[in-house]
Design an enzyme around this catalytic site. Structure first.
Site, PDB file in Angstrom:
ATOM      1  N   LYS A 211       0.840  -1.209   0.000  1.00 57.23           N
ATOM      2  CA  LYS A 211       0.000   0.000   0.000  1.00 57.23           C
ATOM      3  C   LYS A 211       0.874   1.258   0.000  1.00 57.23           C
ATOM      4  O   LYS A 211       0.622   2.217  -0.739  1.00 57.23           O
ATOM      5  CB  LYS A 211      -0.921  -0.029   1.224  1.00 57.23           C
ATOM      6  CG  LYS A 211      -1.540   1.282   1.587  1.00 57.23           C
ATOM      7  CD  LYS A 211      -2.582   1.706   0.570  1.00 57.23           C
ATOM      8  CE  LYS A 211      -2.924   3.163   0.773  1.00 57.23           C
ATOM      9  NZ  LYS A 211      -4.246   3.505   0.325  1.00 57.23           N
ATOM     10  N   CYS A 265      -3.250  11.048   1.824  1.00 59.81           N
ATOM     11  CA  CYS A 265      -2.666   9.734   1.537  1.00 59.81           C
ATOM     12  C   CYS A 265      -1.297   9.884   0.886  1.00 59.81           C
ATOM     13  O   CYS A 265      -0.284   9.481   1.444  1.00 59.81           O
ATOM     14  CB  CYS A 265      -3.585   8.952   0.615  1.00 59.81           C
ATOM     15  SG  CYS A 265      -5.269   8.893   1.221  1.00 59.81           S
TER      16      CYS A 265
HETATM   17  N1  SAJ Z   1      -1.779  15.198  -8.665  1.00 58.41           N
HETATM   18  C1  SAJ Z   1      -0.927  15.962  -9.474  1.00 58.41           C
HETATM   19  N2  SAJ Z   1      -0.610  15.506 -10.728  1.00 58.41           N
HETATM   20  C2  SAJ Z   1      -1.127  14.337 -11.213  1.00 58.41           C
HETATM   21  C3  SAJ Z   1      -1.975  13.549 -10.388  1.00 58.41           C
HETATM   22  C4  SAJ Z   1      -2.288  14.012  -9.116  1.00 58.41           C
HETATM   23  O1  SAJ Z   1      -0.445  17.035  -9.071  1.00 58.41           O
HETATM   24  O2  SAJ Z   1      -0.811  14.011 -12.377  1.00 58.41           O
HETATM   25  C5  SAJ Z   1      -2.117  15.669  -7.295  1.00 58.41           C
HETATM   26  C6  SAJ Z   1      -3.612  15.935  -7.083  1.00 58.41           C
HETATM   27  O3  SAJ Z   1      -3.961  17.220  -7.547  1.00 58.41           O
HETATM   28  C7  SAJ Z   1      -3.728  15.800  -5.579  1.00 58.41           C
HETATM   29  C8  SAJ Z   1      -2.690  14.726  -5.241  1.00 58.41           C
HETATM   30  O4  SAJ Z   1      -1.829  14.631  -6.376  1.00 58.41           O
HETATM   31  O5  SAJ Z   1      -3.345  17.005  -4.927  1.00 58.41           O
HETATM   32  C9  SAJ Z   1      -3.280  13.347  -4.943  1.00 58.41           C
HETATM   33  O6  SAJ Z   1      -4.373  13.050  -5.811  1.00 58.41           O
HETATM   34  P1  SAJ Z   1      -4.616  11.610  -6.464  1.00 58.41           P
HETATM   35  O7  SAJ Z   1      -5.822  11.686  -7.318  1.00 58.41           O
HETATM   36  O8  SAJ Z   1      -3.367  11.155  -7.128  1.00 58.41           O
HETATM   37  O9  SAJ Z   1      -4.799  10.609  -5.239  1.00 58.41           O
HETATM   38  P2  SAJ Z   1      -5.714  10.573  -3.887  1.00 58.41           P
HETATM   39  O10 SAJ Z   1      -4.887  11.120  -2.770  1.00 58.41           O
HETATM   40  O11 SAJ Z   1      -7.069  11.148  -4.089  1.00 58.41           O
HETATM   41  O12 SAJ Z   1      -5.905   8.971  -3.724  1.00 58.41           O
HETATM   42  C10 SAJ Z   1      -4.747   8.131  -3.663  1.00 58.41           C
HETATM   43  C11 SAJ Z   1      -4.939   6.951  -4.643  1.00 58.41           C
HETATM   44  N3  SAJ Z   1      -3.663   6.261  -4.803  1.00 58.41           N
HETATM   45  C12 SAJ Z   1      -3.124   6.004  -6.036  1.00 58.41           C
HETATM   46  O13 SAJ Z   1      -3.646   6.358  -7.073  1.00 58.41           O
HETATM   47  C13 SAJ Z   1      -1.846   5.220  -6.063  1.00 58.41           C
HETATM   48  C14 SAJ Z   1      -6.021   6.011  -4.137  1.00 58.41           C
HETATM   49  O14 SAJ Z   1      -6.123   4.855  -4.963  1.00 58.41           O
HETATM   50  C15 SAJ Z   1      -5.717   5.575  -2.685  1.00 58.41           C
HETATM   51  O15 SAJ Z   1      -6.721   4.707  -2.164  1.00 58.41           O
HETATM   52  C16 SAJ Z   1      -5.673   6.834  -1.840  1.00 58.41           C
HETATM   53  O16 SAJ Z   1      -4.596   7.666  -2.321  1.00 58.41           O
HETATM   54  C17 SAJ Z   1      -5.447   6.418  -0.386  1.00 58.41           C
HETATM   55  O17 SAJ Z   1      -6.427   6.457   0.385  1.00 58.41           O
HETATM   56  O18 SAJ Z   1      -4.343   6.004  -0.037  1.00 58.41           O
END
Ligand code: SAJ
Length: 416
Positions: A211, A265
């Protein structure tokens, strides 16, 4: 072995959806939470936060009598622990919520129950939780040694994406790690009640680390994109065009830069690996530092954009931590707005966030920050900072042509 009742400890973003989906599949669920407000809301069939489709599941489960909430655990066949695991000031994991859950569970166990830790946890935490429980209950064991009744401990990390929780709970594959192989098998039987994805069995430490690795993978890849945005800025080229072109390579898939990484996360979990292997996890640590440094870089871009104006007005589009949600926790956009407003009190910040109707606590007390609609921001600001790529901002972005824009999300980028 049938499981007809499950106690879910922690009715937050993961515990409540899991409780509701189990109950909607006919399992009797007792949800446990420390918050009287949460208990009251759930028992009225209501959801204390926003997650698409969850409200229908909860109200249906409560009215069918399969789900109810209480303040302490009651006897059940299995328990799922879904409590927060934040870090402390020094980036060390704070396991106090898991400790409290263990303390609450120990007195109600009779022997034969399955105890699953779902909270994202540092390697070894499932074993520690078992040790905390067995220290209070030396009459029980994890393996039947000394003829003591067995408690089956397993780790099954949640992997659902906020905003798509009710879909991903059903469709995602799941990793189940047992302290013993039998514990893993029993946990698999429980998840099979609602999970249509593959259920992959391993040991508890591998499941815990998997994870953390998933979220670290994403953090490192976002850090690469954020670093490129700094490099491109220095070279005077457009990072969005750069990434779009590079991604035409068949084996290159660069993510998108942003104002920083938010949420509870991805910005947290990599630190658990750094804490467990500080000498080895150099790339993971650096990625965290790159992403944590991005909001300050954006702050300076905003200040440069209004340099020379005596009483500047800055429009900030978006406060959420990612697009199309109302979740403002650990949001880099909120940090940037607060920093602009407090470091430069002569600046007025017009915050536009269509998913909320009042400013969060950290901004509400600042006299120079106002929540406004996009029209007011478009008309009245000297500089326009695009911080979240909400779909609702599409038409506003079209009206920014010729204005002073700081685009942290590539919303004005040419996509052809
Ligand atoms: N972000 C960027 N650039 C990108 C993608 C995301 O700057 O290309 C930023 C987003 O704006 C945000 C942050 O990253 O601020 C996180 O967003 P996210 O959509 O990547 O992820 P979370 O935090 O909503 O959810 C993640 C997910 N993990 C993965 O995709 C590996 C989800 O599957 C997990 O269950 C969750 O963390 C968790 O609970 O751990």
């Amino acid at each position: 072995m049938g499981i007809s009742t499950v106690g879910v400890i922690g009715l937050g973003y993961i515990g409540l959806p899991t409780a509701a989906i189990l109950a909607s599949n006919g399992v009797g669920v007792i949800g446990v939470d420390v918050s009287p407000e949460t208990i009251g809301a759930v028992n009225r069939g209501q959801v204390p936060f926003v997650e698409p489709d969850l409200a229908g599941y909860v109200s249906g489960a409560v009215s069918s009598g399969k789900l109810r909430a209480a303040s302490v655990p009651e006897p059940a066949d299995a328990y799922i622990v879904a409590v927060p695991t934040p870090f402390m000031g020094d980036h060390k994991p704070d396991l106090s919520y898991i400790r409290s859950a263990a303390d609450a569970l120990a007195p109600v166990l009779r022997g034969g129950e399955l105890v699953i830790l779902e909270s994202t946890s540092p390697p070894g935490t499932t074993r520690r939780m078992a040790d905390w429980i067995l220290a209070q209950r030396p009459d029980l064991s994890t393996d039947g040694s000394g003829d003591r009744p067995v408690i089956y401990f397993a780790h099954c990390p949640e992997r659902v994406l906020p905003g798509k929780v009710m879909v991903e709970l059903v469709t995602n594959d799941r990793i189940v790690g047992g302290l013993t192989p039998e514990a893993a098998q029993r946990a698999r039987d429980l998840y099979q009640v609602f999970c249509q994805g593959e259920i992959l069995l391993t040991d508890a430490v591998t499941a815990e680390t998997a994870k953390l690795v998933e979220n670290s993978f994403r953090d490192v890849n976002i850090a690469f994109a954020n670093e490129l945005s700094l490099v491109a800025d220095k070279l005077g080229i457009d990072v969005w065009e750069l990434i779009r072109l590079a991604n035409h390579h068949p084996r290159v898939n660069i993510l998108q830069p942003g104002p920083g990484v938010g949420g509870h996360c991805i910005a947290v979990d990599p630190w658990f690996i750094v804490d467990a292997a500080p000498e080895e996890a150099r790339l993971i640590r650096t990625a965290r530092e790159v992403n944590d440094g991005k909001p300050r870089w954006v702050l300076h871009k905003v200040l440069d954009a209004v340099a020379g104006i005596e009483f500047p007005v800055v429009a900030a589009y978006g406060l959420a931590f990612k697009p199309n949600i109302d979740d403002l926790r650990e949001s880099p956009a909120v940090d940037i707005v607060r920093e602009v407003a407090t470091t430069f009190p002569h600046t007025t910040v017009l915050a536009v966030e269509p998913h909320i109707d009042k400013l969060p606590g950290s901004l509400a007390g600042l006299a120079n920050v106002r929540l406004v609609d996009a029209e007011e921001a478009l008309a009245g600001a000297d500089a326009h900072a695009l911080l979240v790529d909400h779909a609702a901002f599409r038409s506003a972005v079209g009206q920014l042509v010729g204005k002073n824009v700081i685009d942290t999300r590539g919303m004005t980028a040419v996509t052809a």
